[in-house]
Each structure stands twice: as C-alpha cells, then as structure tokens.
Design a protein around this motif. Structure first.
Motif, PDB file in Angstrom:
ATOM      1  N   LEU A  14       0.803  -1.224   0.000  1.00 11.35           N
ATOM      2  CA  LEU A  14       0.000   0.000   0.000  1.00 11.35           C
ATOM      3  C   LEU A  14       0.835   1.272   0.000  1.00 11.35           C
ATOM      4  N   GLY A  15       2.091   1.151   0.361  1.00  7.45           N
ATOM      5  CA  GLY A  15       2.921   2.353   0.409  1.00  7.45           C
ATOM      6  C   GLY A  15       4.282   2.051   0.988  1.00  7.45           C
ATOM      7  N   ARG A  16       5.004   3.112   1.329  1.00 12.10           N
ATOM      8  CA  ARG A  16       6.346   2.993   1.888  1.00 12.10           C
ATOM      9  C   ARG A  16       6.407   3.676   3.249  1.00 12.10           C
ATOM     10  N   HIS A  17       7.313   3.206   4.082  1.00  7.50           N
ATOM     11  CA  HIS A  17       7.531   3.836   5.385  1.00  7.50           C
ATOM     12  C   HIS A  17       9.001   4.225   5.515  1.00  7.50           C
ATOM     13  N   ARG A  18       9.279   5.084   6.509  1.00  6.92           N
ATOM     14  CA  ARG A  18      10.645   5.587   6.720  1.00  6.92           C
ATOM     15  C   ARG A  18      11.429   4.752   7.716  1.00  6.92           C
ATOM     16  N   GLY A  19      10.814   3.732   8.271  1.00  3.09           N
ATOM     17  CA  GLY A  19      11.471   2.886   9.262  1.00  3.09           C
ATOM     18  C   GLY A  19      10.449   2.284  10.197  1.00  3.09           C
ATOM     19  N   VAL A  20      10.614   1.006  10.524  1.00  2.00           N
ATOM     20  CA  VAL A  20       9.672   0.307  11.388  1.00  2.00           C
ATOM     21  C   VAL A  20       9.551   0.979  12.756  1.00  2.00           C
ATOM     22  N   VAL A  21      10.618   1.650  13.195  1.00  2.00           N
ATOM     23  CA  VAL A  21      10.612   2.263  14.527  1.00  2.00           C
ATOM     24  C   VAL A  21       9.584   3.377  14.657  1.00  2.00           C
ATOM     25  N   HIS A  22       9.032   3.832  13.554  1.00  2.00           N
ATOM     26  CA  HIS A  22       8.017   4.889  13.609  1.00  2.00           C
ATOM     27  C   HIS A  22       6.628   4.341  13.945  1.00  2.00           C
ATOM     28  N   TYR A  23       6.481   3.030  14.109  1.00  2.00           N
ATOM     29  CA  TYR A  23       5.156   2.426  14.220  1.00  2.00           C
ATOM     30  C   TYR A  23       5.053   1.528  15.452  1.00  2.00           C
ATOM     31  N   THR A  24       3.816   1.327  15.899  1.00  2.00           N
ATOM     32  CA  THR A  24       3.535   0.413  16.994  1.00  2.00           C
ATOM     33  C   THR A  24       2.237  -0.325  16.706  1.00  2.00           C
ATOM     34  N   VAL A  25       2.115  -1.522  17.194  1.00  3.53           N
ATOM     35  CA  VAL A  25       0.908  -2.308  16.980  1.00  3.53           C
ATOM     36  C   VAL A  25      -0.302  -1.565  17.548  1.00  3.53           C
ATOM     37  N   GLY A  26      -1.360  -1.492  16.752  1.00  2.35           N
ATOM     38  CA  GLY A  26      -2.570  -0.785  17.155  1.00  2.35           C
ATOM     39  C   GLY A  26      -2.639   0.639  16.655  1.00  2.35           C
ATOM     40  N   GLN A  27      -1.542   1.141  16.065  1.00  2.31           N
ATOM     41  CA  GLN A  27      -1.504   2.525  15.574  1.00  2.31           C
ATOM     42  C   GLN A  27      -2.450   2.691  14.389  1.00  2.31           C
ATOM     43  N   ARG A  28      -3.168   3.809  14.397  1.00  4.13           N
ATOM     44  CA  ARG A  28      -4.082   4.114  13.291  1.00  4.13           C
ATOM     45  C   ARG A  28      -3.680   5.389  12.564  1.00  4.13           C
ATOM     46  N   LYS A  29      -3.318   6.401  13.323  1.00  7.75           N
ATOM     47  CA  LYS A  29      -2.986   7.691  12.721  1.00  7.75           C
ATOM     48  C   LYS A  29      -1.530   7.703  12.250  1.00  7.75           C
ATOM     49  N   GLY A  30      -1.283   8.540  11.262  1.00  9.99           N
ATOM     50  CA  GLY A  30       0.079   8.758  10.803  1.00  9.99           C
ATOM     51  C   GLY A  30       0.626   7.672   9.905  1.00  9.99           C
TER      52      GLY A  30
ATOM     53  N   LEU B 291      -7.526   1.535   8.686  1.00 11.19           N
ATOM     54  CA  LEU B 291      -6.454   0.556   8.783  1.00 11.19           C
ATOM     55  C   LEU B 291      -5.616   0.814  10.030  1.00 11.19           C
ATOM     56  N   TYR B 292      -5.161  -0.273  10.634  1.00  5.16           N
ATOM     57  CA  TYR B 292      -4.338  -0.231  11.838  1.00  5.16           C
ATOM     58  C   TYR B 292      -3.070  -1.048  11.606  1.00  5.16           C
ATOM     59  N   VAL B 293      -2.034  -0.732  12.365  1.00  8.27           N
ATOM     60  CA  VAL B 293      -0.841  -1.579  12.340  1.00  8.27           C
ATOM     61  C   VAL B 293      -1.169  -2.868  13.079  1.00  8.27           C
ATOM     62  N   VAL B 294      -1.100  -3.980  12.351  1.00  3.51           N
ATOM     63  CA  VAL B 294      -1.431  -5.285  12.920  1.00  3.51           C
ATOM     64  C   VAL B 294      -0.192  -5.970  13.477  1.00  3.51           C
ATOM     65  N   ARG B 295       0.915  -5.854  12.763  1.00  2.00           N
ATOM     66  CA  ARG B 295       2.170  -6.406  13.262  1.00  2.00           C
ATOM     67  C   ARG B 295       3.337  -5.737  12.533  1.00  2.00           C
ATOM     68  N   LEU B 296       4.506  -5.874  13.126  1.00  2.00           N
ATOM     69  CA  LEU B 296       5.731  -5.334  12.545  1.00  2.00           C
ATOM     70  C   LEU B 296       6.669  -6.492  12.222  1.00  2.00           C
ATOM     71  N   GLU B 297       7.297  -6.426  11.058  1.00  3.25           N
ATOM     72  CA  GLU B 297       8.238  -7.461  10.628  1.00  3.25           C
ATOM     73  C   GLU B 297       9.580  -6.790  10.337  1.00  3.25           C
ATOM     74  N   PRO B 298      10.344  -6.504  11.385  1.00  4.43           N
ATOM     75  CA  PRO B 298      11.588  -5.735  11.200  1.00  4.43           C
ATOM     76  C   PRO B 298      12.617  -6.425  10.306  1.00  4.43           C
TER      77      PRO B 298
ATOM     78  N   VAL C 138       5.799  -3.126   7.555  1.00  4.19           N
ATOM     79  CA  VAL C 138       4.721  -2.757   8.468  1.00  4.19           C
ATOM     80  C   VAL C 138       3.443  -3.339   7.892  1.00  4.19           C
ATOM     81  N   VAL C 139       2.822  -4.257   8.623  1.00  3.07           N
ATOM     82  CA  VAL C 139       1.625  -4.939   8.141  1.00  3.07           C
ATOM     83  C   VAL C 139       0.393  -4.293   8.761  1.00  3.07           C
ATOM     84  N   VAL C 140      -0.555  -3.897   7.907  1.00  2.00           N
ATOM     85  CA  VAL C 140      -1.752  -3.197   8.364  1.00  2.00           C
ATOM     86  C   VAL C 140      -2.996  -3.984   7.968  1.00  2.00           C
ATOM     87  N   GLY C 141      -4.095  -3.676   8.661  1.00  2.00           N
ATOM     88  CA  GLY C 141      -5.357  -4.328   8.356  1.00  2.00           C
ATOM     89  C   GLY C 141      -6.483  -3.697   9.150  1.00  2.00           C
TER      90      GLY C 141
END
Length: 374
Positions: free
Chosen positions: A240-256, A270-277, A282-285
């Motif tokens: 769906l897109g690109r991110h600048r680094g997994v460290v910018h995200y946490t499970v359950g995050q919706r905004k940003g 969509l929410y962050v469902v899990r992170l695969e460093p 960044v996996v969302v759903g």
C-alpha cells in the motif's frame, strides 16, 4: 513500630529518598523529615542534562537537579547527586533502541526502575546505612500474611503500579511509598504547606531522554544506519505504500500511516497489525485483525503466591498502562514464560509492552509481552 513499619524511632532510622526534582519526591522527603526521620536525598543524573534544560517536564536532569537541591536545603537534609549516566545509557537507553529495532514498543520507565533505581540506587542506600529507600511513586506497600505486598494507589488516576511490576520481593522489603494513600491535589497541598517552590511544578511528561518526543530520532542516533525504509503491506499481501522505518510504528496505531483507508462499500480504517523488522515491513489491516486472546510473556516477576505449573489463576491484567484491566487466566510455563488467556479478545496488544497481573488491588506480578495469538 514507626510509620514506615520499622522497629526503630524515626530519629534513629535513616531513610534515603530518591529525589527527581518533582513535587512527588520532594513531598516524600519533606513529610519524612517532618516526622523526624534521618533523611538523605539522592538525585540521579541519568543522561546529558543539557538536553533537558529546554524541555519542561523532563526528569532527572538539568533544572530538576537544581530543584531537588533547593528542596533539600529548604527542609534541611543532606543531598547528593550521583552520576549514573553510564549505567542508564547501557541498561535503559540501549535496551530502548534495540527493542524498537526488534519491532517492539518498549517502556523505558519500567527498565529504569528495574535496572537503575531499584537495583543500583537501592544498593547505594544500603551502603549509606539506610533502612529504607523511599520514592514518590503512587503505589502502596501493604504488609500481608506472608510479607510485603504491592497494591494499587488510592487514587486510580495517579496509580503507577503498572510501571513497578518488576519490583522483586527483596526490593519491596526495603522500599517505601509514602504517597500511595494520597491524591495528587493532596500532595500539592502538602508541598505548599512545606513552602516548596516545586508545589505547582508540572508532572514529568513522556520519556525523559526524548526531549522532543521523536523516538525514532533517538533510535537513529543510538543505532546509526539501522533505521531503514520499507513497505507498508496489507494483511492480504497488497503493498500500500512505503515507510521511513519500522521504529516509527507500533501495533494498534491508526494515525500517521500515510496511506488512508481502503474504499469498498465503505471506507475501512487501517491499523498496524504487526511489525516485521527483519523484512522491514509494516503490516496493516482492519481493526478485527488486531483481536488477540492469548498472550505469551517472558522475564516473569511474581509477587503472588506460588503456583503449580499446570494450575491456572483467575486474575485481571493490564496490557498497556492506560488501558482498563481485563479478565484473564494466568498460567506458568515450564521454561520461565507465562501464558495469559484473555476471557474477551483485546485489541492492539504490542510486543515489548508489559502485562501486569492483579487480584483486586494487589499486584501479583507480570512480564514482558513476547508474542500474541488469536
């Protein structure tokens, strides 16, 4: 028996108070001094305090060291500043960075209590001949049938028991929490009565060594070259897109997330469902994909009664500090882990956070969230 549960008279009892420079620890010192205890104040310099002078609400640095010293002079107690910067960097900041790079969401305040304040400072207090280490935490130490117990604070809005779950039995024997039976307004009123200039000082906010709130920036400085971009992927496999680094995200995050929702019959958040460093993904759903019923814990600290490995215990658990407790069954694994079976699925459970276990007001212990399952 004095007010701290010790057999000596207050004037014959030395107590070290961990003074962060805030109103809570300052009142703790003032109240104990007024009761006649031999109080020694200690402030820990934990990191380059020059960064924090410009940031109101940071702890254990710059202005706060000055404030702690002023309070000590006001109430007439000796005060020492100890340089714990090296220990804090290794045991807290490095752990914080490495945890984020593993795709976790760490809680450095718990690590600080666990590895610095309640370990190293407690040993220093003993070296000074103290019979107790007192802090300004809002939590209660209650003498139970089988020894000291950790309980929630009287004021649920200020209760800090979630952050103290890693306190060991040995540490709890030595620790005291004089503010556990007070509300914050009552504490501030005591500060005013004692003439403390910190009476109206704001509470510390956010993580002390992140002066601008940008966790990813701190991780990048601590681990240069480790924050790498990657794909944001839907649970169904679509990129769906690109991110600048997994460290910018946490499970359950919706905004940003920067990808919006998916449009079908209606727009779906969509929410962050899990992170695969390892794959930099960044996996969302949709929110339903966040639901989890089983939580596996590591680094268990247990303050409750002994349990057979095969026996479950009905408890309530907090999976984030700000979330209400949820009913669950706790069971001990054979390899130093524990399993939490939630009676109702919970959303947004993030590895790296703490799962703290309660029975009523008592803290039974807890552990670090290692994995979850539906």
């Amino acid at each position: 028996m004095n007010s701290l549960g010790l057999s000596k008279r207050p004037q014959d009892t030395r107590v070290v108070v961990a003074m962060s420079g805030g109103v809570d620890s300052s009142v703790t010192a003032a109240v104990l001094r007024e009761e006649g205890y031999d109080v020694v104040g200690i402030t820990l310099q934990l990191y380059d305090h020059g960064l924090a002078v410009q940031k109101p609400g940071a702890c254990c640095a710059g202005q706060d060291i000055y404030d702690a010293r002023q309070v000590a002079e006001r109430i007439g107690i000796p005060h020492y500043v100890l340089d714990y910067e090296g220990r804090f960097s290794q045991d807290v900041m490095d752990d914080f960075a490495d945890s984020y790079l593993r795709g976790e969401t760490p809680i450095p305040c718990v690590r600080c209590n666990q590895r610095v304040k309640f370990r190293d400072l407690l040993n220093t207090a003993r070296d000074l001949g103290a019979e107790a280490l007192a802090t300004g935490h809002y939590v209660r130490r209650v003498e139970g049938t089988h020894g000291a117990e950790l309980h929630r604070a009287i004021d649920p809005a200020k209760d800090q028991s979630y952050f103290l779950f890693a306190t060991t039995r040995e540490q709890l024997d030595f620790l005291r929490f004089p503010l556990g039976g007070l509300t914050k307004p009552e504490t501030r009123a005591l500060a005013e009565r004692h003439g403390l200039e910190v009476a109206a000082k704001p509470d510390s906010q956010d993580i002390c060594f992140v002066p601008n709130g940008d966790y990813a920036e701190v991780v990048a400085k601590l681990r240069p070259g480790s924050v790498e971009p990657g794909d944001i992927v839907h649970v169904d496999g679509r990129v769906l897109g690109r991110h600048r680094g997994v460290v910018h995200y946490t499970v359950g995050q919706r905004k940003g997330l920067g990808i919006g929702g998916l449009r079908g019959e209606e727009e779906q958040a969509l929410y962050v469902v899990r992170l695969e460093p390892a794959r930099r993904r960044v996996v969302v759903g949709p929110r339903r994909d966040l639901a989890r019923s089983v939580v596996t814990l590591r680094e268990i600290n247990w303050l409750g009664p002994a349990l057979p490995e095969s026996e479950g215990l009905e408890v309530s658990v907090k999976l984030r500090s700000a979330q209400p407790p949820a009913a669950a069954t706790w069971s001990v694994g054979p390899d130093g882990t524990a399993r939490v079976d939630l009676h109702e699925p919970q959303h947004g459970i993030a590895p790296g956070q703490a799962c703290v276990v309660y029975q009523g007001e008592r803290v039974l212990g807890g552990g670090w969230i290692a994995a979850t399952a539906s």
